[in-house]
Design a protein around this motif. Sequence first.
Motif, short mmCIF file in Angstrom:
data_model
loop_
_atom_site.label_atom_id
_atom_site.label_comp_id
_atom_site.label_asym_id
_atom_site.label_seq_id
_atom_site.Cartn_x
_atom_site.Cartn_y
_atom_site.Cartn_z
N ASP A 172 -37.17 -39.30 -5.90
CA ASP A 172 -36.32 -38.15 -6.22
C ASP A 172 -36.96 -36.84 -5.73
O ASP A 172 -36.53 -35.76 -6.12
CB ASP A 172 -36.09 -38.07 -7.73
CG ASP A 172 -37.36 -37.78 -8.52
OD1 ASP A 172 -38.46 -37.98 -7.97
OD2 ASP A 172 -37.26 -37.34 -9.69
N LYS A 173 -37.97 -36.95 -4.89
CA LYS A 173 -38.72 -35.76 -4.45
C LYS A 173 -38.28 -35.23 -3.09
O LYS A 173 -38.92 -34.33 -2.53
CB LYS A 173 -40.22 -36.09 -4.39
CG LYS A 173 -40.85 -36.39 -5.75
CD LYS A 173 -40.98 -35.15 -6.59
CE LYS A 173 -41.78 -35.44 -7.85
NZ LYS A 173 -41.97 -34.23 -8.67
N ASN A 174 -37.21 -35.77 -2.53
CA ASN A 174 -36.70 -35.32 -1.23
C ASN A 174 -37.77 -35.41 -0.14
O ASN A 174 -37.90 -34.52 0.71
CB ASN A 174 -36.17 -33.89 -1.33
CG ASN A 174 -35.28 -33.52 -0.14
OD1 ASN A 174 -34.61 -34.37 0.42
ND2 ASN A 174 -35.29 -32.25 0.23
N VAL A 175 -38.54 -36.49 -0.17
CA VAL A 175 -39.58 -36.71 0.84
C VAL A 175 -38.96 -37.40 2.05
O VAL A 175 -37.94 -38.09 1.93
CB VAL A 175 -40.73 -37.57 0.28
CG1 VAL A 175 -41.44 -36.84 -0.85
CG2 VAL A 175 -40.24 -38.93 -0.17
N PRO A 176 -39.56 -37.25 3.23
CA PRO A 176 -39.07 -38.00 4.39
C PRO A 176 -39.34 -39.49 4.20
O PRO A 176 -40.31 -39.88 3.54
CB PRO A 176 -39.88 -37.44 5.55
CG PRO A 176 -41.11 -36.86 4.93
CD PRO A 176 -40.69 -36.36 3.57
#
Length: 449
Positions: free
Chosen positions: A317-321
């Motif tokens: 949920d951390k919007n990481v690639p």
Amino acid sequence: MKKFLLSLIITIFCIICSLSFENYYFIRPLNSNEVKNTVKYLSSDDFNGRLTGTLENYETINFIKNYFKDQNLIPYKNNYLQSFNVIYPRAVTGTPYLLVKDKNGFIVKQYKYAIDYKEDMVNFRYNNVSFKKGDNILWRGNNFQVQQGNNYFLFYNPQDDNVNFRSSFISNSPHCMYIMIKKHTAQEINNYINKGYEISCFIPFEDEFTSTYNVLGYIKGKNQNLPPLILSAHFDHVGSDLAGTVYNGALDNASGTSFLLGLVKYINSIGKPERNIIIAAFNAEEFGCLGSKNFVKQYKNDLKGSKVINFDMIGSDKNVPISIMSGKFDTKNSSFVKEIAGLCNENKANFKYTFENCSDHEYFRAYGIDAVTLSDADMSRIHTPKDKSQYINTKSIDRCFNIVSKEIDSFAFGRNPYILYYKQLFIVSIIGLLLSTILYIKCTKNTNN
């Protein structure tokens, strides 16, 4: 002549519409909400962190095996279970302690478990140690090593003074026992030792030999001579501590396992692939990728020319690639890495490269088999009690599916356009059918007039 051409066009659109509608109706894209529900189930306290060798790990094995049966997967090599041996940390009777004794053996200080200190999972060849001034103790800052003969015991102050992190278990690690201690605990122990007091520590875990299992099934393809596609994920995690705190392992790796199970439904809805698709749920990844190691060693001759896509941590949920992980000797120009990167670009997915032997792609690459791990490499809660299903994001699950489904369709189904573009073909054929029908009606009216 014009009516004939329009009739031919209408017929072609009807055929395309019929074929694409069949796929539109029957193909079931991965349901990310269903995946998240499976993550919630597998990462619940009931599974107690799914540590390899424990009852709850065997319950996970049984859950996956029954799922394979329900989805009509064929047992790989006539058995859903591949057995292999491991050494695992078994909890034994007793209460943990780290305490200070005076020269008469009286306890002058007892530290609080999980507050002042806690075991790290790395090893338990020995589970107790006592030491005092004059013993072989090597200090480095707030860390120290105790040597007794050929046995080494490590007490270390973890990053951010946080004793909640739990490492993977490595049976051949150099130290017999690893203890995390708070900064103030280390400083007090140093002072007590200098004053002639004795320090004693006991952690009720011990190394034990046992057998465990991978869960393996496959979807039979049309051509048994083609190298298979292998889809995999590991289902084990790091268990629970002696205070009953569960390391649920939602992202790591109930998520990858649940994603893998969801893919089975999707593939089954498409139909029969051109080649076999092996579905491999690996155990003991947290012990050094032992499940995948045993799988590759046993079946390497059957896997030549295969492609492997492993899933480890899908749904951050951390919007990481999304990370394309492959072996430490690979580069972004390695053929399969480049292929997956192309699919990421095609889907406008933000991605990065990681070239490390840090997941179940490792041993495939060691034997020259094309393999990548797709991962939302979000380490913010990994191996801590905070890795729970409430933090799983379905958008990240969908992102991974949009990438991997293209590779499945391409490698296992021969880039069949009715699978790759069935939605687009259905919409275009409907529009084309309507327009050509309208033109045909107009042409008929003009001819009659």
